[in-house]
Structures are given as structure tokens and as C-alpha cells.
Write an enzyme that holds these catalytic residues in place. Structure first.
Site, PDB file in Angstrom:
ATOM      1  N   THR A   1      -8.903   0.677  -9.919  1.00 24.15           N
ATOM      2  CA  THR A   1      -8.185  -0.376  -9.251  1.00 24.15           C
ATOM      3  C   THR A   1      -8.323  -1.540 -10.215  1.00 24.15           C
ATOM      4  OG1 THR A   1      -8.886   0.538  -7.152  1.00 24.15           O
ATOM      5  CG2 THR A   1      -8.224  -1.759  -7.116  1.00 24.15           C
TER       6      THR A   1
ATOM      7  N   SER B   1      -7.658   0.936   2.951  1.00 28.06           N
ATOM      8  CA  SER B   1      -8.088   0.500   1.622  1.00 28.06           C
ATOM      9  C   SER B   1      -9.320  -0.393   1.732  1.00 28.06           C
ATOM     10  CB  SER B   1      -6.948  -0.288   0.972  1.00 28.06           C
ATOM     11  OG  SER B   1      -7.390  -0.901  -0.216  1.00 28.06           O
TER      12      SER B   1
ATOM     13  N   ARG C   1       0.841  -1.192   0.000  1.00 29.14           N
ATOM     14  CA  ARG C   1       0.000   0.000   0.000  1.00 29.14           C
ATOM     15  C   ARG C   1       0.884   1.252   0.000  1.00 29.14           C
ATOM     16  NH1 ARG C   1      -4.941   1.810  -1.429  1.00 29.14           N
ATOM     17  NH2 ARG C   1      -6.099   2.846   0.228  1.00 29.14           N
TER      18      ARG C   1
HETATM   19  N1  GLY Z   1      -8.239   3.152  -3.740  1.00 26.20           N
HETATM   20  C1  GLY Z   1      -9.181   2.165  -3.484  1.00 26.20           C
HETATM   21  C2  GLY Z   1      -8.901   1.375  -2.267  1.00 26.20           C
HETATM   22  O1  GLY Z   1      -7.757   1.185  -1.919  1.00 26.20           O
HETATM   23  O2  GLY Z   1      -9.814   0.941  -1.623  1.00 26.20           O
END
Ligand code: GLY
Length: 562
Positions: A371, A442, A95
Site C-alpha cells: 500500500t 480495509s 475501494r
Molecule cells: N490491503 C490493505 C488494506 O486495505 O488494509
């Protein structure tokens, strides 16, 4: 008869090979499913060369950074859930992180009010990228083929080009139209002569090829140190960005223990915080286990109501408790995924009327769009579920022309204003406030379901907060309603996230009668063209057949098996 049953899998393989069955792909030796078929083929070639599931996932992810720049990336971050053939599961967290210079009031004006759009649409939205570190760590720990062999196919695609598809063309039209003043994105979709690329033209990305070549040679350091890092920092200085040389140097991907749950004998492995995906998925599956699905038909009013109430409660818990585990040492994770807690939560559901989401409490704001997910299963039974992201489609829509890739705008996933939670969904709880070096919460939910300790379903989806719910419903469709993976992916999806207190539903899949009945129970409904883009694989251990399916909402996607 017996010989007929034995030959059935081969008959299915044959039927697929002549395209009589197109919605799912069967394979015996390996399968890769992603949002771009050219990238799925890259992963398959790696498997055919003797690579394992991690090798194929790494190569596919690099390839998607070339073929699917709206979400595939080296400028963003994500998560891997990996299960080996013996049923041992682990995860890799790559992340993005807040830069060292980030503060918890960086998005507020002098009066302490949130400056609209600043956390998503400006250079301050860019988090320290994690993708290259994550793919590198996954490969170092679990890969088999040389790193260079896994980056090379993406370099080839960027150097020699690939077919510019309709989805890319739609983006090109948008970013190059009159009045769009984003010079980087305007140039991005032009060929060497400066004309906008057209569908079926060959698209080459020499700057990206060069960046990838450095990563091929130097591994992780090729991105976080040296020439590429220098150019990133230079770009940040020129554009008032706050990511420094030190931020890049300090970035590390982390191996974490998966969230583990169960549903009627199946084991569920998914991503722990800083993703909320695994906790929420397991909490909802536990809630479902309390209900009697012999009495509840798929797509009925009771079905939609129950799912909604489970989502409402789970998203409230998500908002209240979850954030980066390295900053929140006391998150009640075990409680949230316990069967006992699900029982209490379930008992609070009234099957005759909608609960009310309290706008002074919890919820969330915006669903990031961009995503992407890929699933891999190799011939040894190793499985990879990988979801990674730039947050919005084409992320921050910013990048260095010299480097050829797009930066994320992931900082928008932090809670922007401490203490302020609104009915529109803005959240202000402490666990997910901005802090230097913190990972933003996230919703990505890469998941592997195991049956008899072997991968059974490998699944995930893009879509921001909808990810949790679309993965949940797909897992549930397979485990409870025994749907084949392609049907489970295509079936109706709904989304409720506590706040705003609305059920979003895929508009052609819910009947007018059901909608009326739900409204009479007190629910508010809002149609959506589509929810999720699931990429999944199931393994039939009896017939020894893999079935791959990619969501029809991603027309360029596909399952490549052999
Ligand atoms: N940017 C979408 C997520 O990480 O949930």
C-alpha cells in the site's frame, strides 16, 4: 531578537536547500510527500503550475503507478481524505469491489474448508479496480487544472523512462530468478532486449504509457469502458478470472462523510467504512485521552502496555462490527467513536498486567504489504491525504502484458470463511464476508488533523492492518508529545491486532529492560524490522511554514516543497 525570530523560518528553508537538514523539508507554498521522490516532484510541479492539492495528489498518484508499481497503481483501489482551506472535510472511497460472480463460499472446498492461499494468490483474488474512478471523481469535484495535465506527467515518465532504482532492482532479481514461473512478472522488469534491468538504467513502460494515454483522453471511461476494459475482460476470460464487462461498467467511486473525532482540542478527520482506519484511530485516540500522560513517558513500559491494550480492544471491535457500509446498515459507528465508550473501554484496562485476547472471538489474519501513501498541502491551505493499494507487494502479480499494469489481490481482505475465527487471526464475522459488489474491509487510514479548523497534520501509511497503529502512534506523537513530524514518523512503533495475541515491535527501538518488564506483565513480543512508512506534512500557522517528512524506511521517498 524579534527580527531573529521572524527570519528563522527562512533560515531553515535555506539550511534545507543546502542539505544541512535532510530529514525534513520546509516550504512556504506547497508540499507533496510520497514514497517516490520523482513522483513527489511531479506533484510539486502541478502545484507550481497553479494546481490545487487535489490536482497534485491525482498527478502524484498516476505517477506512482509508473515509479512504484509494487503499490502505486491503476489496478487497485484506495481512499482520499480532503480538507479545504476553510476546514471542510470530505472523503472519496475508491475501494475495489467484489465482482458480480463472487460468492461467500468461493474460497472453500467441498467440505467447507478454506483452500489455503486461494483468496490471495490466485486470479480469484482480484477485485474490481477503483483507482481511476476515484482519481477522476476527486478531480471532477475538487480539481482545478485540466484532467489531461494531471495524467500527462505519468505518461511522460512511462514513455521516456526514469531511473531504475535499487528497490525495483531487488524486486527484479526476485521475479526473474530461476524457478520463478510467473511469466508476467518475469517479463515486467526486462528492457527491450530482454535483459533484466539494472540499477540506474532507464526504465520505459510503453504499454502502461499507452493505457494511461487512453485514460488521459477518455477519463474514467478510458479504463472502465472501451479498449482497456475490453482487454481486461479478454485477459480475465483467458485466465479463468471472474471480472466481466458489466463489473467494470458498474464501478463507481463514492464521496462519503469522514469519520470525525477529537483529541484535546484538535479535530481528527479520517476514512469511514469500508475502511476500518478512521473508526479505529478515533477509538484509540479517545482511549488515550482518558490517561494521564504527565505520568507516562514515551517508550516506557507503561506507554507500550497502554497502547497495546488500546489496540487489542479496538481491533476486537473492528473485527466484530466493521464492513462495507452499503451492506451493513447497522454498524454502531457513533458508539465506537464516542468518548463514553472509550471511558468504559479504558476502565477495563489493568495497568499491571496484560489482558488476554479470546481466540473464540475476534481478530484478523494477514497484513497486506503493498500500500502506499501520499500527503499534499497547497498554498491556499487545502490538504489531501491519499492512501491506495494493490494489497500485497505487486498485488496479484498478474496483469495483461498489453496493458502494462498489475491487478490487485484485494479480495484477500474479505473474511474468507463464514463463522470461523481462529487464534491465528482468521476472522469469520458477517460484516466482512464476500458478496457480489461488496467492498472488502480495509485498514487504510488517510488522516487530516485540524487545529483551529485548518489542516495541521496530513498523514498516512502503508502496511495492511499495521497502518491503523502506525498512523495512530504518529498522530499521538505529534499531538501529545509535541514531536516534529519527522521525529514522530521515525519514533518506535508497535503493533497489536487482538489476534494473534502478540506485540510486534520495531526491533532496535525497544530497550531490553522494557521488553523484560512487558513479558513479566504477560505480553508476548515479536521483533519486526520495520512497521509503517509514514508520509506526513505539518502546517505551522504562526510561522506560515509547511514541514514535510518521509519515512526513512522508504529510501526512494521524499518531500518536495517550494
Ligand atoms: N490491503 C490493505 C488494506 O486495505 O488494509
Amino acid at each position: 531578537m524579534n527580527s531573529y525570530i521572524r527570519t528563522l523560518p527562512y533560515l531553515l528553508l535555506f539550511l534545507f536547500s543546502i542539505n544541512l537538514i535532510s530529514a525534513q523539508t520546509y516550504a512556504k507554498n506547497g508540499m507533496v510527500v510520497s514514497s517516490n521522490m520523482e513522483s513527489s516532484k511531479v506533484g510539486r510541479a502541478i502545484l507550481q503550475k497553479g494546481g490545487n492539492a487535489i490536482d497534485a495528489a491525482v498527478a502524484t498518484a498516476f505517477s506512482l503507478a509508473v515509479t512504484l508499481p509494487s503499490a502505486g497503481n491503476i489496478g487497485g483501489g484506495g481512499f482520499i481524505v480532503y480538507m479545504d482551506s476553510k476546514g471542510k472535510a470530505t472523503t472519496i472511497d475508491f475501494r475495489e469491489k467484489a465482482p458480480l460472480a463472487a460468492t461467500n463460499d468461493m474460497y472453500l472446498d467441498k467440505e467447507g474448508e478454506l483452500i489455503k492461499g486461494i483468496n490471495h494468490n490466485t486470479v480469484k483474488a482480484i477485485g474490481v479496480p477503483g483507482t481511476v474512478a476515484g482519481l477522476y471523481l476527486a478531480h471532477r469535484k475538487y480539481g482545478k487544472l485540466p484532467w489531461k495535465d494531471l495524467v500527462q506527467p505519468a505518461i511522460d515518465q512511462a514513455t521516456n523512462g526514469f531511473t531504475f532504482n535499487w528497490s525495483l532492482f531487488k524486486a527484479a532479481e526476485y521475479f526473474t530468478k530461476e524457478g520463478n514461473d510467473n511469466r508476467f512478472m518475469d517479463n515486467y522488469f526486462r528492457n527491450e532486449n530482454g535483459t533484466v534491468l539494472q540499477p540506474t538504467e532507464n526504465w520505459k513502460q510503453p504499454q502502461l504509457a499507452n493505457t494511461l494515454s487512453i485514460i488521459r483522453e477518455k477519463g474514467k471511461d478510458g479504463f472502465y469502458k472501451g479498449e482497456v476494459a475490453k482487454k481486461i475482460v479478454q485477459w480475465m476470460k483467458e485466465n479463468e478470472g471472474i471480472i466481466t464487462k458489466k463489473d467494470l461498467k458498474k464501478y463507481e467511486a463514492i464521496e462519503r462523510k469522514p469519520m470525525e473525532g477529537s483529541y484535546k482540542g484538535y479535530k481528527i478527520y479520517s476514512m469511514p467504512p469500508p475502511s476500518s482506519g478512521g473508526v479505529a484511530l478515533i477509538e484509540m485516540m479517545n482511549l488515550m485521552e482518558q490517561a494521564d500522560f504527565k505520568e507516562i513517558e514515551f517508550n516506557s513500559t507503561a506507554y507500550v502496555h497502554l497502547l497495546t491494550e488500546a489496540m487489542r480492544r479496538t481491533f476486537a471491535d473492528r473485527a466484530e462490527h466493521l464492513g462495507d457500509p452499503d451492506f451493513n446498515l447497522d454498524m454502531p459507528l457513533e458508539k465506537l467513536i464516542s468518548k463514553e465508550f472509550a471511558k468504559q473501554r479504558f476502565n477495563g484496562i489493568d495497568m499491571t498486567k496484560a489482558s488476554v485476547s479470546d481466540s473464540t472471538k475476534f481478530g484478523q489474519l494477514y497484513d497486506g504489504e503493498s500500500t502506499t501513501h501520499l500527503s499534499v498541502l497547497d498554498k491556499h491551505g487545502n490538504a489531501v491525504s491519499l492512501t491506495y493499494t494493490l494489497e500485497y507487494s505487486y498485488g496479484s502479480k498478474m496483469g495483461s502484458e498489453e496493458l502494462g499494469f498489475i491487478f490487485n489481490n484485494e479480495m484477500g481482505d474479505f473474511n474468507p470463511q463464514a463463522g470461523i475465527t481462529k487464534s491465528n487471526g482468521q476472522i469469520g464475522t458477517a460484516p466482512n464476508l464476500v458478496a457480489p459488489e461488496k467492498r472488502m474491509l480495509s485498514s487504510m487510514t488517510p488522516t487530516i488533523v485540524a487545529k483551529n479548523d485548518k489542516p495541521y497534520l496530513v498523514i498516512g501509511s502503508p502496511g495492511g492492518r499495521t497502518i491503523i497503529n502506525t498512523v495512530f502512534q504518529t498522530v499521538f506523537n505529534v499531538l501529545e508529545y509535541n514531536m516534529p513530524v519527522n521525529k514522530a514518523i521515525e519514533a518506535l512503533k508497535i503493533h497489536h491486532q487482538w489476534l494473534p495475541d502478540v506485540i510486534r515491535y520495531e526491533k532496535h527501538l525497544l530497550s531490553p529492560d522494557t521488553k523484560k518488564a512487558l513479558e513479566n506483565m504477560g505480553h508476548t513480543l515479536e521483533p519486526r524490522e520495520n512497521l509503517g512508512a509514514l508520509m506526513g506534512i505539518t502546517w505551522d500557522d504562526e510561522k506560515k511554514v509547511m514541514t514535510g517528512a518521509s519515512d526513512s524506511s522508504r529510501p526512494d521517498g521524499g518531500a518536495a516543497g517550494y
